[in-house]
Motif scaffolding. Structure first.
Motif, PDB file in Angstrom:
ATOM      1  N   UNK A 177      80.342  25.531  19.773  1.00 39.40           N
ATOM      2  CA  UNK A 177      79.089  24.743  20.420  1.00 39.40           C
ATOM      3  C   UNK A 177      77.898  24.720  19.654  1.00 39.40           C
ATOM      4  N   UNK A 178      77.530  25.790  18.834  1.00 38.70           N
ATOM      5  CA  UNK A 178      76.552  25.792  17.907  1.00 38.70           C
ATOM      6  C   UNK A 178      76.410  24.609  16.818  1.00 38.70           C
ATOM      7  N   UNK A 179      77.613  24.592  16.223  1.00 34.44           N
ATOM      8  CA  UNK A 179      77.834  23.709  15.191  1.00 34.44           C
ATOM      9  C   UNK A 179      77.827  22.283  15.782  1.00 34.44           C
ATOM     10  N   UNK A 180      78.377  22.078  17.015  1.00 35.22           N
ATOM     11  CA  UNK A 180      78.342  20.605  17.406  1.00 35.22           C
ATOM     12  C   UNK A 180      77.063  20.374  18.104  1.00 35.22           C
ATOM     13  N   UNK A 181      76.017  21.274  18.636  1.00 32.10           N
ATOM     14  CA  UNK A 181      74.764  21.146  18.835  1.00 32.10           C
ATOM     15  C   UNK A 181      73.770  20.653  17.486  1.00 32.10           C
ATOM     16  N   UNK A 182      73.983  21.494  16.505  1.00 33.67           N
ATOM     17  CA  UNK A 182      73.369  21.353  15.236  1.00 33.67           C
ATOM     18  C   UNK A 182      73.683  19.986  14.865  1.00 33.67           C
ATOM     19  N   UNK A 183      74.884  19.272  14.792  1.00 35.11           N
ATOM     20  CA  UNK A 183      75.264  18.349  14.133  1.00 35.11           C
ATOM     21  C   UNK A 183      74.754  17.315  15.090  1.00 35.11           C
ATOM     22  N   UNK A 184      74.634  17.275  16.363  1.00 35.97           N
ATOM     23  CA  UNK A 184      73.958  16.256  17.404  1.00 35.97           C
ATOM     24  C   UNK A 184      72.500  16.022  16.941  1.00 35.97           C
ATOM     25  N   UNK A 185      71.775  17.378  16.670  1.00 36.01           N
ATOM     26  CA  UNK A 185      70.447  17.269  16.606  1.00 36.01           C
ATOM     27  C   UNK A 185      70.293  16.792  15.130  1.00 36.01           C
ATOM     28  N   UNK A 186      71.190  17.091  14.038  1.00 37.24           N
ATOM     29  CA  UNK A 186      70.964  16.193  12.934  1.00 37.24           C
ATOM     30  C   UNK A 186      71.291  14.922  12.887  1.00 37.24           C
ATOM     31  N   UNK A 187      72.189  14.403  13.757  1.00 39.47           N
ATOM     32  CA  UNK A 187      72.475  12.796  13.990  1.00 39.47           C
ATOM     33  C   UNK A 187      71.141  12.324  14.423  1.00 39.47           C
ATOM     34  N   UNK A 230      70.100  19.622   1.966  1.00 38.20           N
ATOM     35  CA  UNK A 230      70.329  18.969   3.430  1.00 38.20           C
ATOM     36  C   UNK A 230      70.985  20.459   4.169  1.00 38.20           C
ATOM     37  N   UNK A 231      72.214  21.217   3.433  1.00 39.49           N
ATOM     38  CA  UNK A 231      72.486  22.399   3.862  1.00 39.49           C
ATOM     39  C   UNK A 231      71.704  23.368   4.235  1.00 39.49           C
ATOM     40  N   UNK A 232      70.304  23.632   3.659  1.00 40.30           N
ATOM     41  CA  UNK A 232      69.412  24.482   4.091  1.00 40.30           C
ATOM     42  C   UNK A 232      68.694  24.156   5.340  1.00 40.30           C
ATOM     43  N   UNK A 233      68.644  22.832   5.491  1.00 43.58           N
ATOM     44  CA  UNK A 233      67.895  21.998   6.440  1.00 43.58           C
ATOM     45  C   UNK A 233      68.858  22.344   7.728  1.00 43.58           C
ATOM     46  N   UNK A 234      70.042  22.062   7.453  1.00 43.81           N
ATOM     47  CA  UNK A 234      71.041  22.084   8.641  1.00 43.81           C
ATOM     48  C   UNK A 234      71.008  23.828   9.076  1.00 43.81           C
ATOM     49  N   UNK A 235      71.024  24.593   8.011  1.00 44.85           N
ATOM     50  CA  UNK A 235      71.032  26.062   8.616  1.00 44.85           C
ATOM     51  C   UNK A 235      69.775  26.396   9.643  1.00 44.85           C
ATOM     52  N   UNK A 236      68.522  25.834   9.002  1.00 44.97           N
ATOM     53  CA  UNK A 236      67.408  25.828   9.968  1.00 44.97           C
ATOM     54  C   UNK A 236      67.537  25.200  11.194  1.00 44.97           C
ATOM     55  N   UNK A 237      68.314  24.264  11.348  1.00 45.15           N
ATOM     56  CA  UNK A 237      68.563  23.661  12.680  1.00 45.15           C
ATOM     57  C   UNK A 237      69.617  24.449  13.159  1.00 45.15           C
ATOM     58  N   UNK A 238      70.589  24.978  12.785  1.00 49.29           N
ATOM     59  CA  UNK A 238      71.544  25.878  13.450  1.00 49.29           C
ATOM     60  C   UNK A 238      70.641  27.138  14.009  1.00 49.29           C
ATOM     61  N   UNK A 239      69.801  27.571  13.167  1.00 50.75           N
ATOM     62  CA  UNK A 239      69.100  28.930  13.458  1.00 50.75           C
ATOM     63  C   UNK A 239      68.295  28.704  14.729  1.00 50.75           C
ATOM     64  N   UNK A 240      67.559  27.623  14.755  1.00 49.78           N
ATOM     65  CA  UNK A 240      67.016  27.230  16.209  1.00 49.78           C
ATOM     66  C   UNK A 240      68.012  27.228  17.287  1.00 49.78           C
ATOM     67  N   UNK A 241      68.937  26.624  17.002  1.00 50.36           N
ATOM     68  CA  UNK A 241      70.039  26.318  18.111  1.00 50.36           C
ATOM     69  C   UNK A 241      70.508  27.686  18.617  1.00 50.36           C
ATOM     70  N   UNK A 242      70.707  28.684  17.340  1.00 52.19           N
ATOM     71  CA  UNK A 242      71.345  29.844  17.858  1.00 52.19           C
ATOM     72  C   UNK A 242      70.363  30.486  18.314  1.00 52.19           C
ATOM     73  N   UNK A 243      69.152  30.534  18.225  1.00 52.06           N
ATOM     74  CA  UNK A 243      67.937  31.200  18.983  1.00 52.06           C
ATOM     75  C   UNK A 243      67.800  30.851  20.425  1.00 52.06           C
ATOM     76  N   UNK A 244      68.038  29.406  20.660  1.00 52.13           N
ATOM     77  CA  UNK A 244      68.089  28.937  22.023  1.00 52.13           C
ATOM     78  C   UNK A 244      69.519  29.426  22.692  1.00 52.13           C
ATOM     79  N   UNK A 245      70.539  29.609  21.898  1.00 48.20           N
ATOM     80  CA  UNK A 245      71.955  30.115  22.532  1.00 48.20           C
ATOM     81  C   UNK A 245      71.672  31.517  22.887  1.00 48.20           C
ATOM     82  N   UNK A 246      71.116  32.257  22.059  1.00 50.62           N
ATOM     83  CA  UNK A 246      70.883  33.901  22.562  1.00 50.62           C
ATOM     84  C   UNK A 246      69.869  33.892  23.583  1.00 50.62           C
TER      85      UNK A 246
END
Length: 188
Positions: free
Chosen positions: A38-48, A60-76
């Motif tokens: 779910x986190x990865x799917x949400x990350x790529x949705x935001x990236x899109x 781009x990978x670092x940018x995606x990690x930053x997006x994923x980090x925020x998605x994970x924070x919301x998830x937690x």
């Protein structure tokens, strides 16, 4: 960035190159594999959605990690909220077992019938403040009207409810208490 096709091709490349790394990143940070997916799917949705903001592919990978980090924070945060809500609900159920919910059915039916006779805005103002516990300014934001309108409608709706229901359900001013199930904590 170029044509839509170039844009889509770039996104596909970014996805293909970074999917496994992002999945591994998420897997190490959540308890359940489904949550990582779910986190990865949400990350790529935001990236899109924000692909025009994506940096060059070397970064781009670092940018995606930053997006994923925020998605994970919301998830937690959401998980913590769910756990707290679950505990409150379990506590309510433990405390409320002795109460016979059937004893309040006639009052609830009376209140619901009276609510049905109110105008839509008055009913919504009343239920948002009584059932959802919102302040008038919060209800105003939900309904996209001014707080003054909400306070006026709330006052009118309460008076109309008292007229429709009467004082048979309890002391004056508390007629709306039957609209919610009281726990021992709330039954002050």
């Amino acid at each position: 960035m170029g044509s839509g096709t170039e844009h889509e091709d770039r996104f596909r490349r970014v996805y293909a190159v970074n999917f496994e790394a992002l999945l591994a990143y998420a897997m190490r940070r959540v308890d359940q594999p489904d949550d990582a997916a779910d986190v990865v799917a949400e990350t790529f949705l935001i990236a899109w959605r924000r692909s025009r903001d994506m940096p060059p592919e070397a970064e781009v990978r670092l940018w995606l990690y930053g997006v994923a980090r925020r998605v994970l924070a919301n998830h937690h945060r959401a998980g913590t909220r769910r756990e707290r809500l679950g505990e409150r609900l379990r506590q309510r159920l433990r405390n409320g077992v002795a109460v016979d919910p059937g004893s309040q059915v006639p009052e609830r039916l009376t209140v619901r019938a009276a609510l049905a006779r109110l105008g839509e805005l008055d009913r919504e103002v009343l239920t948002l403040t009584c059932w959802e516990g919102l302040e008038p300014r919060e209800a105003a934001a939900v309904l996209q009207v001014s707080p003054t309108v909400v306070r006026t409608r709330l006052s009118r709706a309460r008076a109309r409810m008292r007229n429709l229901v009467g004082d048979d359900l309890g002391p004056p001013g508390h007629v709306l208490d039957v609209m919610t199930v009281r726990t021992s904590e709330e039954g002050r």
